[in-house]
Design a protein around this motif. Structure first.
Motif, PDB file in Angstrom:
ATOM      1  N   ARG A  68      54.303  39.528  13.559  1.00  0.00           N
ATOM      2  CA  ARG A  68      53.764  38.461  14.030  1.00  0.00           C
ATOM      3  C   ARG A  68      52.688  38.180  14.974  1.00  0.00           C
ATOM      4  NH1 ARG A  68      55.784  34.316  11.928  1.00  0.00           N
ATOM      5  NH2 ARG A  68      55.978  33.179  13.610  1.00  0.00           N
ATOM      6  N   THR A  69      51.970  39.179  15.114  1.00  0.00           N
ATOM      7  CA  THR A  69      50.692  39.244  15.979  1.00  0.00           C
ATOM      8  C   THR A  69      49.597  39.116  15.105  1.00  0.00           C
ATOM      9  OG1 THR A  69      51.765  41.016  17.469  1.00  0.00           O
ATOM     10  CG2 THR A  69      49.413  40.478  17.474  1.00  0.00           C
ATOM     11  N   GLY A  70      48.704  37.913  15.417  1.00  0.00           N
ATOM     12  CA  GLY A  70      47.595  37.628  14.561  1.00  0.00           C
ATOM     13  C   GLY A  70      46.248  37.940  15.483  1.00  0.00           C
ATOM     14  N   LEU A  71      45.142  38.163  14.808  1.00  0.00           N
ATOM     15  CA  LEU A  71      43.943  38.314  15.356  1.00  0.00           C
ATOM     16  C   LEU A  71      42.990  37.334  15.163  1.00  0.00           C
ATOM     17  CD1 LEU A  71      43.594  41.880  13.849  1.00  0.00           C
ATOM     18  CD2 LEU A  71      43.907  41.529  16.512  1.00  0.00           C
ATOM     19  N   VAL A  72      42.084  36.895  16.116  1.00  0.00           N
ATOM     20  CA  VAL A  72      41.076  35.867  16.112  1.00  0.00           C
ATOM     21  C   VAL A  72      39.627  36.432  16.420  1.00  0.00           C
ATOM     22  CG1 VAL A  72      40.302  33.421  16.667  1.00  0.00           C
ATOM     23  CG2 VAL A  72      42.811  34.001  16.034  1.00  0.00           C
ATOM     24  N   LEU A  73      38.546  36.439  15.812  1.00  0.00           N
ATOM     25  CA  LEU A  73      37.474  37.045  16.366  1.00  0.00           C
ATOM     26  C   LEU A  73      36.550  35.755  16.545  1.00  0.00           C
ATOM     27  CD1 LEU A  73      35.108  38.949  17.172  1.00  0.00           C
ATOM     28  CD2 LEU A  73      34.792  39.406  14.379  1.00  0.00           C
ATOM     29  N   ALA A  74      35.883  35.307  17.566  1.00  0.00           N
ATOM     30  CA  ALA A  74      34.670  34.421  17.690  1.00  0.00           C
ATOM     31  C   ALA A  74      33.649  34.957  17.905  1.00  0.00           C
ATOM     32  CB  ALA A  74      34.977  33.274  18.580  1.00  0.00           C
ATOM     33  N   SER A  75      32.327  34.869  17.258  1.00  0.00           N
ATOM     34  CA  SER A  75      31.166  35.299  17.437  1.00  0.00           C
ATOM     35  C   SER A  75      29.974  34.118  16.898  1.00  0.00           C
ATOM     36  CB  SER A  75      30.801  36.856  16.886  1.00  0.00           C
ATOM     37  OG  SER A  75      29.708  37.102  17.197  1.00  0.00           O
ATOM     38  N   ALA A  76      29.057  33.701  17.519  1.00  0.00           N
ATOM     39  CA  ALA A  76      28.147  32.748  17.386  1.00  0.00           C
ATOM     40  C   ALA A  76      27.281  33.473  16.342  1.00  0.00           C
ATOM     41  CB  ALA A  76      27.425  32.231  18.628  1.00  0.00           C
ATOM     42  N   ARG A  77      26.799  34.769  16.633  1.00  0.00           N
ATOM     43  CA  ARG A  77      25.777  35.365  15.956  1.00  0.00           C
ATOM     44  C   ARG A  77      26.277  36.626  14.961  1.00  0.00           C
ATOM     45  NH1 ARG A  77      23.097  36.257  21.139  1.00  0.00           N
ATOM     46  NH2 ARG A  77      23.493  38.143  20.902  1.00  0.00           N
ATOM     47  N   GLY A  78      27.489  36.992  15.081  1.00  0.00           N
ATOM     48  CA  GLY A  78      28.019  38.066  14.315  1.00  0.00           C
ATOM     49  C   GLY A  78      27.398  39.432  14.462  1.00  0.00           C
ATOM     50  N   ASP A  79      27.416  40.149  13.496  1.00  0.00           N
ATOM     51  CA  ASP A  79      26.645  41.470  13.491  1.00  0.00           C
ATOM     52  C   ASP A  79      25.345  41.294  12.964  1.00  0.00           C
ATOM     53  OD1 ASP A  79      25.844  44.051  13.089  1.00  0.00           O
ATOM     54  OD2 ASP A  79      27.595  44.690  11.754  1.00  0.00           O
ATOM     55  N   THR A  80      24.442  41.033  13.965  1.00  0.00           N
ATOM     56  CA  THR A  80      23.045  40.919  13.685  1.00  0.00           C
ATOM     57  C   THR A  80      22.408  42.140  13.581  1.00  0.00           C
ATOM     58  OG1 THR A  80      22.800  41.135  16.204  1.00  0.00           O
ATOM     59  CG2 THR A  80      22.861  38.763  15.092  1.00  0.00           C
ATOM     60  N   PRO A 122      48.136  36.892  11.030  1.00  0.00           N
ATOM     61  CA  PRO A 122      46.976  36.254  10.212  1.00  0.00           C
ATOM     62  C   PRO A 122      45.802  36.895  10.846  1.00  0.00           C
ATOM     63  CG  PRO A 122      48.100  34.406  11.230  1.00  0.00           C
ATOM     64  CD  PRO A 122      49.077  35.580  11.349  1.00  0.00           C
ATOM     65  N   VAL A 123      44.630  36.821  10.120  1.00  0.00           N
ATOM     66  CA  VAL A 123      43.421  37.281  10.676  1.00  0.00           C
ATOM     67  C   VAL A 123      42.408  36.082  10.355  1.00  0.00           C
ATOM     68  CG1 VAL A 123      41.254  38.834  10.264  1.00  0.00           C
ATOM     69  CG2 VAL A 123      43.850  39.614  10.022  1.00  0.00           C
ATOM     70  N   VAL A 124      41.567  35.711  11.501  1.00  0.00           N
ATOM     71  CA  VAL A 124      40.657  34.530  11.372  1.00  0.00           C
ATOM     72  C   VAL A 124      39.256  35.010  12.225  1.00  0.00           C
ATOM     73  CG1 VAL A 124      40.453  32.178  11.824  1.00  0.00           C
ATOM     74  CG2 VAL A 124      42.636  32.959  11.382  1.00  0.00           C
ATOM     75  N   CYS A 125      38.456  34.764  11.436  1.00  0.00           N
ATOM     76  CA  CYS A 125      36.985  34.928  12.134  1.00  0.00           C
ATOM     77  C   CYS A 125      36.234  33.640  12.140  1.00  0.00           C
ATOM     78  CB  CYS A 125      35.934  35.705  11.274  1.00  0.00           C
ATOM     79  SG  CYS A 125      36.633  37.665  11.382  1.00  0.00           S
ATOM     80  N   VAL A 126      35.741  33.134  13.391  1.00  0.00           N
ATOM     81  CA  VAL A 126      34.972  31.646  13.216  1.00  0.00           C
ATOM     82  C   VAL A 126      33.574  31.761  14.065  1.00  0.00           C
ATOM     83  CG1 VAL A 126      37.054  30.529  13.594  1.00  0.00           C
ATOM     84  CG2 VAL A 126      35.879  31.228  15.729  1.00  0.00           C
ATOM     85  N   SER A 127      32.559  31.269  13.622  1.00  0.00           N
ATOM     86  CA  SER A 127      31.470  31.385  14.296  1.00  0.00           C
ATOM     87  C   SER A 127      31.286  29.795  14.899  1.00  0.00           C
ATOM     88  CB  SER A 127      30.358  31.272  13.239  1.00  0.00           C
ATOM     89  OG  SER A 127      28.878  31.426  13.686  1.00  0.00           O
ATOM     90  N   PRO A 128      31.659  29.795  16.345  1.00  0.00           N
ATOM     91  CA  PRO A 128      31.588  28.547  17.002  1.00  0.00           C
ATOM     92  C   PRO A 128      30.259  28.015  17.270  1.00  0.00           C
ATOM     93  CG  PRO A 128      31.944  30.648  18.459  1.00  0.00           C
ATOM     94  CD  PRO A 128      31.910  31.281  16.951  1.00  0.00           C
ATOM     95  N   THR A 129      30.210  26.693  17.256  1.00  0.00           N
ATOM     96  CA  THR A 129      29.078  25.914  17.778  1.00  0.00           C
ATOM     97  C   THR A 129      29.195  25.668  19.305  1.00  0.00           C
ATOM     98  OG1 THR A 129      30.186  23.940  17.055  1.00  0.00           O
ATOM     99  CG2 THR A 129      28.920  25.241  15.382  1.00  0.00           C
ATOM    100  N   GLY A 130      30.272  25.756  19.724  1.00  0.00           N
ATOM    101  CA  GLY A 130      30.506  25.434  21.053  1.00  0.00           C
ATOM    102  C   GLY A 130      30.888  26.652  22.148  1.00  0.00           C
TER     103      GLY A 130
END
Length: 180
Positions: A68-80, A122-130
């Motif tokens: 029941r452990t999820g992973l969340v990754l946030a990166s505005a630019r990602g793997d440039t 769950p595994v979630v990746c986001v590209s935040p704007t803020g």
């Protein structure tokens, strides 16, 4: 980041562990089999690993908790770096190394971390704007509120301007424990 920690504690009830990359000038990123030419994957994996080791000890994590452990990754630019290499190869008509297609998806590094630690959430990746940490914590809160996870490792990572590890990363392991 002090405000971010307060947000995590207020929103999710508990910030159990935090980790950073780099912690010193002598930190070096480990290589990860199957991931090439870019520091992004090792950067994400290293900071998540530090966070998980403090909370769970050695991998794999206890199956009852890990499920029941999820992973969340946030990166505005990602793997440039991977983006640049693929773009240059395509523009020049050169063959693109097949591993770059796999690693160009940021979920791939989270899949690596989940497999190594036996995490089933769950595994979630986001590209935040803020604010990247605020966006990632909001995703973690949604996962926990929806009952999909009891805890989440939240990672914010950015490569440096030259596409190397100098940008740094931060990870928090948050839970809903202690929430009213």
């Amino acid at each position: 980041m002090t405000g971010t920690r307060s947000t995590a504690e207020a929103t999710l009830g508990a910030r159990v562990v935090d980790a950073r990359w780099p912690e010193s000038d002598v930190d070096t990123l480990p290589s990860i089999p199957g991931f090439i030419l870019s520091d992004f994957t090792p950067l994400v994996a290293a900071v998540a690993e530090r966070c998980l080791r403090v909370h769970h000890g050695e991998p794999p994590a206890d199956p009852a908790r890990a499920a029941r452990t999820g992973l969340v990754l946030a990166s505005a630019r990602g793997d440039t770096t991977t983006l640049r290499i693929v773009t240059e190869a395509v523009a020049a008509g050169r063959r693109v190394p097949p591993l770059l297609f796999f690693q160009s998806n940021p979920n791939a590094v989270l899949g690596h971390v989940a497999a190594r630690w036996g995490l089933g959430g769950p595994v979630v990746c986001v590209s935040p704007t803020g604010d990247p940490m605020a966006d990632a914590l909001a995703c973690a809160e949604l996962l926990i509120d929806a009952g999909d996870a009891d805890e989440a490792v939240v990672v914010v990572a950015e490569l440096g301007e030259d596409g190397d590890q100098t940008g740094g990363a931060e990870a928090l392991l948050v839970t809903a424990e202690g929430r009213a």
